[in-house]
Design a protein around this motif. Sequence first.
Motif, short mmCIF file in Angstrom:
data_model
loop_
_atom_site.label_atom_id
_atom_site.label_comp_id
_atom_site.label_asym_id
_atom_site.label_seq_id
_atom_site.Cartn_x
_atom_site.Cartn_y
_atom_site.Cartn_z
N TYR A 95 0.69 -0.98 0.00
CA TYR A 95 -0.12 -0.02 -0.01
C TYR A 95 0.86 1.20 -0.05
O TYR A 95 1.93 1.17 0.43
N LYS A 96 0.27 2.41 -0.43
CA LYS A 96 0.92 3.55 -0.30
C LYS A 96 1.46 3.79 1.02
O LYS A 96 2.46 4.49 1.36
N ASP A 97 0.39 3.83 1.91
CA ASP A 97 0.69 4.54 3.15
C ASP A 97 -0.43 3.64 4.20
O ASP A 97 -1.32 3.01 3.72
N GLY A 98 -0.22 3.86 5.63
CA GLY A 98 -1.38 3.28 6.29
C GLY A 98 -2.68 3.70 6.16
O GLY A 98 -3.66 2.81 6.43
N ASP A 99 -3.04 4.95 5.86
CA ASP A 99 -4.48 5.42 5.45
C ASP A 99 -5.07 4.50 4.28
O ASP A 99 -6.06 4.09 4.59
N GLU A 100 -4.25 4.40 3.24
CA GLU A 100 -4.83 3.65 2.15
C GLU A 100 -5.01 2.29 2.79
O GLU A 100 -6.16 1.44 2.26
N MET A 101 -3.99 1.41 3.44
CA MET A 101 -4.51 0.31 3.90
C MET A 101 -5.61 0.06 4.84
O MET A 101 -6.37 -0.98 4.39
N PHE A 102 -5.83 1.10 5.69
CA PHE A 102 -6.87 0.80 6.62
C PHE A 102 -8.21 1.05 5.88
O PHE A 102 -9.21 0.41 6.12
N LYS A 103 -8.23 1.89 5.07
CA LYS A 103 -9.41 2.30 4.02
C LYS A 103 -9.84 1.18 3.43
O LYS A 103 -11.09 0.62 3.32
N LYS A 108 -14.72 -3.63 0.05
CA LYS A 108 -14.33 -4.33 -1.05
C LYS A 108 -13.42 -5.69 -0.62
O LYS A 108 -13.12 -6.48 -1.31
N THR A 109 -13.02 -5.75 0.63
CA THR A 109 -12.48 -6.77 1.34
C THR A 109 -12.97 -7.30 2.28
O THR A 109 -13.39 -6.83 2.86
N LYS A 110 -12.80 -8.69 2.58
CA LYS A 110 -13.24 -9.31 3.77
C LYS A 110 -12.13 -9.74 4.75
O LYS A 110 -11.36 -10.55 4.36
#
Length: 124
Positions: free
Chosen positions: A61-69, A75-77
């Motif tokens: 991921y780009k950063d933590g924000d993108e990962m947590f979003k 979109k994901t389980k």
Amino acid sequence: MEEFEDSQLRDLQEVDGIVLRDVHGERVAIGKGFPYENVFSFMVHYFNFYTADNFAKKLGYKDGDEMFKYWFSKKTKLTEFNLINWCIASFDGIYAEDLVDEYDYEHQAYLDAEDAKYDRLAGK
């Protein structure tokens, strides 16, 4: 981070654990009875040592924000199984049962006995 030692392999295999072989150059075990009993405790310690942003980048991921979003979107389980698989893929992980036990237990027992003998002779 607590580093995995070869002498711990049998115990890790008994609990169906995993070894992450490249956590900033260290090997880390995840399994019941180990410092990181599950992927969540590993993540907490990783975040404290290296930050959530660093973890996110390791996972692509780009950063933590993108990962947590992404994780908390529809979109994901997000499951423990998914987290383990992402960690295995990102940190060169392997299931302990797939590792060959090359640790020389007999030699280590000999060294421990020699240490105990010298301690006794030294009056310890």
